[in-house]
Design an enzyme around this catalytic site. Structure first.
Site, PDB file in Angstrom:
ATOM      1  N   SER A  86       0.802  -1.220   0.000  1.00  0.00           N
ATOM      2  CA  SER A  86       0.000   0.000   0.000  1.00  0.00           C
ATOM      3  C   SER A  86       0.837   1.274   0.000  1.00  0.00           C
ATOM      4  O   SER A  86       0.284   2.374   0.105  1.00  0.00           O
ATOM      5  CB  SER A  86      -0.924   0.008   1.213  1.00  0.00           C
ATOM      6  OG  SER A  86      -0.148  -0.143   2.370  1.00  0.00           O
ATOM      7  N   THR A 188      -1.654   3.522   4.666  1.00  0.00           N
ATOM      8  CA  THR A 188      -0.779   4.660   4.390  1.00  0.00           C
ATOM      9  C   THR A 188       0.199   4.848   5.543  1.00  0.00           C
ATOM     10  O   THR A 188      -0.181   4.698   6.705  1.00  0.00           O
ATOM     11  CB  THR A 188      -1.637   5.944   4.270  1.00  0.00           C
ATOM     12  OG1 THR A 188      -2.431   5.823   3.102  1.00  0.00           O
ATOM     13  CG2 THR A 188      -0.799   7.202   4.210  1.00  0.00           C
ATOM     14  N   THR A 206       1.721   6.998   0.124  1.00  0.00           N
ATOM     15  CA  THR A 206       0.808   5.877  -0.093  1.00  0.00           C
ATOM     16  C   THR A 206       0.677   5.551  -1.579  1.00  0.00           C
ATOM     17  O   THR A 206       0.939   6.418  -2.428  1.00  0.00           O
ATOM     18  CB  THR A 206      -0.598   6.240   0.448  1.00  0.00           C
ATOM     19  OG1 THR A 206      -1.427   5.093   0.464  1.00  0.00           O
ATOM     20  CG2 THR A 206      -1.264   7.309  -0.376  1.00  0.00           C
ATOM     21  N   ARG A 216      -7.873   8.785  -9.375  1.00  0.00           N
ATOM     22  CA  ARG A 216      -8.367   9.037  -8.016  1.00  0.00           C
ATOM     23  C   ARG A 216      -7.205   9.425  -7.102  1.00  0.00           C
ATOM     24  O   ARG A 216      -6.168   8.763  -7.063  1.00  0.00           O
ATOM     25  CB  ARG A 216      -9.060   7.789  -7.481  1.00  0.00           C
ATOM     26  CG  ARG A 216      -9.636   7.934  -6.057  1.00  0.00           C
ATOM     27  CD  ARG A 216      -8.659   7.497  -4.990  1.00  0.00           C
ATOM     28  NE  ARG A 216      -9.235   7.539  -3.641  1.00  0.00           N
ATOM     29  CZ  ARG A 216      -8.533   7.347  -2.533  1.00  0.00           C
ATOM     30  NH1 ARG A 216      -7.234   7.099  -2.589  1.00  0.00           N
ATOM     31  NH2 ARG A 216      -9.111   7.397  -1.360  1.00  0.00           N
ATOM     32  N   THR A 239      -4.650   8.176   8.192  1.00  0.00           N
ATOM     33  CA  THR A 239      -4.728   7.001   7.336  1.00  0.00           C
ATOM     34  C   THR A 239      -6.191   6.582   7.297  1.00  0.00           C
ATOM     35  O   THR A 239      -6.976   6.963   8.159  1.00  0.00           O
ATOM     36  CB  THR A 239      -3.820   5.869   7.863  1.00  0.00           C
ATOM     37  OG1 THR A 239      -3.901   4.743   6.961  1.00  0.00           O
ATOM     38  CG2 THR A 239      -4.214   5.409   9.257  1.00  0.00           C
ATOM     39  N   GLY A 240      -6.562   5.825   6.286  1.00  0.00           N
ATOM     40  CA  GLY A 240      -7.946   5.391   6.194  1.00  0.00           C
ATOM     41  C   GLY A 240      -8.618   5.921   4.950  1.00  0.00           C
ATOM     42  O   GLY A 240      -7.942   6.297   3.984  1.00  0.00           O
TER      43      GLY A 240
END
Ligand code: ASP
Length: 326
Positions: A86, A188, A206, A216, A239-240
């Site tokens: 990731s 991330t 990330t 995106r 992060t998320g």
């Protein structure tokens, strides 16, 4: 008045705002021990794999180096690790098979640099730093960011590893552009450091959401969303689910809350609560935040369980579970 129990059961019924299949985290060997507080230098980063980044950052901090160098060199370790799917090299591609990277960096003078949708360059964080230091701009994207990186001497390379390609090919069999919610699977790396002189810097890097739409971009390269630092106050990293962090500019909010007197922990929780309230209390996605204030006090929280962070402080580098709100 809503009870916590009502709130939690509503969460369970909630729908997903956005998101796709996300890569797996490293093994979580976290402890629940409260981290040492208030000692500098320190490095704090998202997720258990942040310990490796912290180790690298610590080499710089322990030698009296700058927080800026520490946060750049720290996250480069993760960018170069092909087993991390990731971040950087080995990251999962977008739905068309392109590995596209997002990163940003911020120093203690309020300078910042960022790249988004950058392809073929293993260390987007270092390109972001060059944007900050060698251009009059904050952000470069796509082909322009790649052209800039090449003129700066970065090497073009294939970032799609056989393992990541195999996962993409597997996904492409059904190619469902549909969220798979797993609160633990956001990876991330965001890092904050305070150096011996008391200066704060931060970095965030990330490959974004796996199998995302081409083009995106999430929160990670956006100053104030994925990362924010104010040397007078503190810093925060996220992060998320990037779309949700973008809608609330969560890291800017964390720093502003700390400026108004909130502790790093309170600020993280209040910023996450803002996201939850914006969604009418219905959240089954994950967002995690880390924060540090000028005094070297840290905080971390997430919406769902499963988020942990790595803290190197007072001679100890270890993983800690973050408090979760749902
Ligand atoms: N925040 C990243 C993004 O939305 C992904 C993650 O942290 O899992 O691109």
């Amino acid at each position: 008045m809503k009870t916590r129990r009502d709130f939690i059961s509503k969460m369970a019924l909630g729908t997903v705002a956005a998101g796709l299949s996300l890569p797996a985290c490293s093994e979580d060997t976290s402890t629940n021990q409260a981290p040492a507080q208030g000692k500098i230098p320190l490095a704090i980063s998202t997720w258990p794999f942040g310990t490796k980044a912290n180790d690298e950052a610590w080499k710089i901090l322990a030698g009296g180096g700058s927080a800026l160098d520490a946060v750049e060199q720290g996250v480069r370790v993760i960018e170069a690790d092909p087993s991390n799917q990731s971040v950087g090299y080995g990251g999962l591609p977008d739905r068309d098979g392109h590995v596209t990277l997002d990163a940003c960096i911020m120093d203690s003078n309020g300078n910042c640099g960022s790249v988004a949708a950058l392809e073929h360059i293993m260390h987007p964080i270092s390109v972001a730093r060059r944007v900050m230091e060698r251009t009059p701009h904050v952000m470069l994207v796509g082909e322009g960011a790649l052209d800039f990186a090449l003129t700066e001497g970065f090497q073009k390379q294939n970032l799609l590893t056989p393992e990541a390609k195999a996962r993409w090919e597997e996904w492409a069999k059904t190619a469902q552009y549909k969220p798979r919610v797993n609160a633990e699977l956001h990876d991330t790396i965001g890092m904050l450091a305070i150096d011996e002189a008391g200066n704060i810097a931060g970095s965030c890097t990330t490959s974004g959401m796996a199998f995302k739409m081409r083009g995106r971009v999430g929160d990670s390269p956006i100053i104030g969303a994925g990362l924010y630092v104010d040397n007078e106050v503190g810093g925060a990293a996220a992060t998320g689910l990037g779309e949700e962090v973008l809608k609330s500019l969560s890291t800017f909010l964390v720093v502003e809350l700390m400026r108004q007197g909130a502790s790093p922990q309170e600020a993280c929780e209040q910023a996450l609560d803002r996201i939850i309230q914006r969604n009418g209390g219905k959240v089954d996605f994950q967002v995690g935040l880390i924060a540090v204030n000028k005094a070297g006090v840290t905080g971390a929280a997430s919406i769902q369980g499963g988020f942990s962070f790595s803290l190197y402080q007072n001679g100890d580098n270890s993983v800690h579970k973050a408090k979760h709100l749902v």
